[in-house]
Design a protein around this motif. Structure first.
Motif, PDB file in Angstrom:
ATOM      1  N   ILE A 210      56.456  48.111 106.836  1.00  0.00           N
ATOM      2  CA  ILE A 210      56.927  47.422 105.633  1.00  0.00           C
ATOM      3  C   ILE A 210      56.157  47.910 104.414  1.00  0.00           C
ATOM      4  O   ILE A 210      56.736  48.186 103.362  1.00  0.00           O
ATOM      5  CB  ILE A 210      56.780  45.893 105.778  1.00  0.00           C
ATOM      6  CG1 ILE A 210      57.700  45.364 106.878  1.00  0.00           C
ATOM      7  CG2 ILE A 210      57.117  45.194 104.453  1.00  0.00           C
ATOM      8  CD1 ILE A 210      57.489  43.900 107.217  1.00  0.00           C
TER       9      ILE A 210
ATOM     10  N   TYR B  66      56.649  41.067 103.632  1.00  0.00           N
ATOM     11  CA  TYR B  66      58.101  41.257 103.659  1.00  0.00           C
ATOM     12  C   TYR B  66      58.745  40.609 102.436  1.00  0.00           C
ATOM     13  O   TYR B  66      59.726  41.141 101.890  1.00  0.00           O
ATOM     14  CB  TYR B  66      58.703  40.677 104.934  1.00  0.00           C
ATOM     15  CG  TYR B  66      60.174  40.989 105.087  1.00  0.00           C
ATOM     16  CD1 TYR B  66      60.593  42.275 105.416  1.00  0.00           C
ATOM     17  CD2 TYR B  66      61.136  40.008 104.884  1.00  0.00           C
ATOM     18  CE1 TYR B  66      61.946  42.575 105.544  1.00  0.00           C
ATOM     19  CE2 TYR B  66      62.487  40.292 105.011  1.00  0.00           C
ATOM     20  CZ  TYR B  66      62.889  41.583 105.337  1.00  0.00           C
ATOM     21  OH  TYR B  66      64.230  41.866 105.460  1.00  0.00           O
TER      22      TYR B  66
ATOM     23  N   TYR C 275      62.425  57.655 107.317  1.00  0.00           N
ATOM     24  CA  TYR C 275      62.799  56.533 106.450  1.00  0.00           C
ATOM     25  C   TYR C 275      63.624  57.003 105.253  1.00  0.00           C
ATOM     26  O   TYR C 275      64.588  56.341 104.868  1.00  0.00           O
ATOM     27  CB  TYR C 275      61.547  55.790 105.970  1.00  0.00           C
ATOM     28  CG  TYR C 275      61.896  54.580 105.148  1.00  0.00           C
ATOM     29  CD1 TYR C 275      62.435  53.444 105.747  1.00  0.00           C
ATOM     30  CD2 TYR C 275      61.715  54.564 103.765  1.00  0.00           C
ATOM     31  CE1 TYR C 275      62.787  52.337 105.008  1.00  0.00           C
ATOM     32  CE2 TYR C 275      62.058  53.453 103.018  1.00  0.00           C
ATOM     33  CZ  TYR C 275      62.595  52.344 103.637  1.00  0.00           C
ATOM     34  OH  TYR C 275      62.950  51.248 102.876  1.00  0.00           O
TER      35      TYR C 275
ATOM     36  N   ARG D 181      68.282  50.360 100.183  1.00  0.00           N
ATOM     37  CA  ARG D 181      68.388  49.781 101.518  1.00  0.00           C
ATOM     38  C   ARG D 181      69.744  50.119 102.113  1.00  0.00           C
ATOM     39  O   ARG D 181      70.763  50.063 101.434  1.00  0.00           O
ATOM     40  CB  ARG D 181      68.212  48.258 101.459  1.00  0.00           C
ATOM     41  CG  ARG D 181      66.844  47.810 100.965  1.00  0.00           C
ATOM     42  CD  ARG D 181      66.762  46.299 100.857  1.00  0.00           C
ATOM     43  NE  ARG D 181      65.431  45.857 100.460  1.00  0.00           N
ATOM     44  CZ  ARG D 181      65.011  45.778  99.205  1.00  0.00           C
ATOM     45  NH1 ARG D 181      65.839  46.112  98.220  1.00  0.00           N
ATOM     46  NH2 ARG D 181      63.783  45.375  98.923  1.00  0.00           N
TER      47      ARG D 181
ATOM     48  N   GLY E 276      58.482  51.000 103.703  1.00  0.00           N
ATOM     49  CA  GLY E 276      59.391  50.167 102.935  1.00  0.00           C
ATOM     50  C   GLY E 276      59.029  50.050 101.472  1.00  0.00           C
ATOM     51  O   GLY E 276      59.843  50.332 100.589  1.00  0.00           O
TER      52      GLY E 276
ATOM     53  N   GLY F 216      59.585  53.758  99.819  1.00  0.00           N
ATOM     54  CA  GLY F 216      60.869  53.324  99.272  1.00  0.00           C
ATOM     55  C   GLY F 216      60.919  53.409  97.764  1.00  0.00           C
ATOM     56  O   GLY F 216      61.908  53.885  97.187  1.00  0.00           O
TER      57      GLY F 216
ATOM     58  N   ASN G 114      66.856  55.012 105.412  1.00  0.00           N
ATOM     59  CA  ASN G 114      66.645  53.788 104.612  1.00  0.00           C
ATOM     60  C   ASN G 114      66.647  52.537 105.498  1.00  0.00           C
ATOM     61  O   ASN G 114      67.009  51.446 105.042  1.00  0.00           O
ATOM     62  CB  ASN G 114      67.715  53.641 103.521  1.00  0.00           C
ATOM     63  CG  ASN G 114      67.692  54.783 102.539  1.00  0.00           C
ATOM     64  OD1 ASN G 114      66.630  55.153 102.049  1.00  0.00           O
ATOM     65  ND2 ASN G 114      68.851  55.362 102.257  1.00  0.00           N
TER      66      ASN G 114
ATOM     67  N   LEU H 119      64.337  50.120 107.925  1.00  0.00           N
ATOM     68  CA  LEU H 119      63.002  49.764 108.397  1.00  0.00           C
ATOM     69  C   LEU H 119      62.928  49.680 109.916  1.00  0.00           C
ATOM     70  O   LEU H 119      61.923  50.052 110.514  1.00  0.00           O
ATOM     71  CB  LEU H 119      62.574  48.420 107.802  1.00  0.00           C
ATOM     72  CG  LEU H 119      61.838  48.449 106.461  1.00  0.00           C
ATOM     73  CD1 LEU H 119      61.548  47.028 106.013  1.00  0.00           C
ATOM     74  CD2 LEU H 119      60.553  49.261 106.564  1.00  0.00           C
TER      75      LEU H 119
ATOM     76  N   TYR I  52      58.374  43.083  99.751  1.00  0.00           N
ATOM     77  CA  TYR I  52      59.314  44.192  99.983  1.00  0.00           C
ATOM     78  C   TYR I  52      60.728  43.833  99.515  1.00  0.00           C
ATOM     79  O   TYR I  52      61.414  44.651  98.906  1.00  0.00           O
ATOM     80  CB  TYR I  52      59.325  44.547 101.466  1.00  0.00           C
ATOM     81  CG  TYR I  52      60.514  45.377 101.905  1.00  0.00           C
ATOM     82  CD1 TYR I  52      60.601  46.727 101.559  1.00  0.00           C
ATOM     83  CD2 TYR I  52      61.557  44.810 102.637  1.00  0.00           C
ATOM     84  CE1 TYR I  52      61.701  47.482 101.943  1.00  0.00           C
ATOM     85  CE2 TYR I  52      62.651  45.563 103.038  1.00  0.00           C
ATOM     86  CZ  TYR I  52      62.724  46.904 102.678  1.00  0.00           C
ATOM     87  OH  TYR I  52      63.812  47.649 103.055  1.00  0.00           O
TER      88      TYR I  52
END
Length: 217
Positions: free
Chosen positions: A139, A57, A190, A67, A143, A147, A194, A196, A60
């Motif tokens: 994640i 995390y 996702y 986000r 993420g 992402g 956006n 998690l 991330y």
């Protein structure tokens, strides 16, 4: 300059994936050997996942991803809940279909993985399969990987490539197929939200539904 820039992009996907897998694997191996005869492999998978989560995390949080400004928004909660329910339904359906195909008998890798996940208490299964692993994997794959790819290459590339990696990291054909297809749905959601928490909830509840389905079936 352009090659260096592209190289940096690749590194920002490769190193979190490698760090996650290495730390998770090392912790699992250490716990399993140090506490041999105590607990179970599935329990130590859960503990290894839980200890890896803060580290991953932290990575991330440093990644250049979009986000949502409002993680929990009452105006979108119904829409997001429908996404979650849809993924759960898809996961259960795929589990039923795939477990009735010849792939189940032909995949030694799946048989080995399935033995670890099946032989344990419901509490351990929920702790590991429905809480720790979904948080960690979302994640990493949604993420960090999806992402970043969404920012660099758009949602289509993000959805497909992150799902391929998600499937490939399970190291057997049965789980690859299942993880790839569910991963497509998770990555799609996702890229739309956006958030998690949405994909973590969807992943965790999907695993819970499968665990309960296997108990009653």
């Amino acid at each position: 300059m352009d090659k260096k820039f592209h190289g940096n992009r690749i590194w920002q996907i490769v190193y979190p994936l490698g760090a996650y897998y290495a730390l998770y694997s090392v912790l699992y191996t250490v716990f399993k050997k140090v506490f041999a005869g105590v607990g179970s492999p599935l329990l130590w998978l859960g503990v290894a996942s839980a200890l890896t989560i803060p580290f991953i995390y932290g990575i991330y949080k440093q990644m250049p991803v979009v986000r949502s400004q409002k993680q929990f928004d009452k105006d979108t909660i119904v829409h997001e809940s429908l996404y979650i329910l849809g993924i759960v339904a898809l996961g259960v359906l795929l589990n039923v279909v795939i477990t009735h195909t010849p792939l189940m008998e032909q995949s030694a890798g799946f048989a080995q993985a399935n033995e670890v996940f099946q032989v344990d208490s419901l509490l351990t299964k929920v702790f590991t399969n429905c809480i720790c692993i979904p948080i960690l994997e979302e994640i990493v794959y949604r993420g960090i990987i999806a992402g970043q790819l969404m920012v660099w290459r758009g949602p289509v590339v993000a959805i497909i490539l992150s799902s391929l990696l998600f499937g490939a990291m399970h190291f057997n054909m049965v789980q690859f197929l299942y993880a790839f297809l569910v991963g497509l749905a998770l990555a799609y959601v996702y890229t739309k939200t956006n958030k998690l928490w949405v994909v973590i909830a969807a992943h965790g509840l999907t695993n819970l539904a499968v665990v309960l389905w296997q108990i009653v079936s």
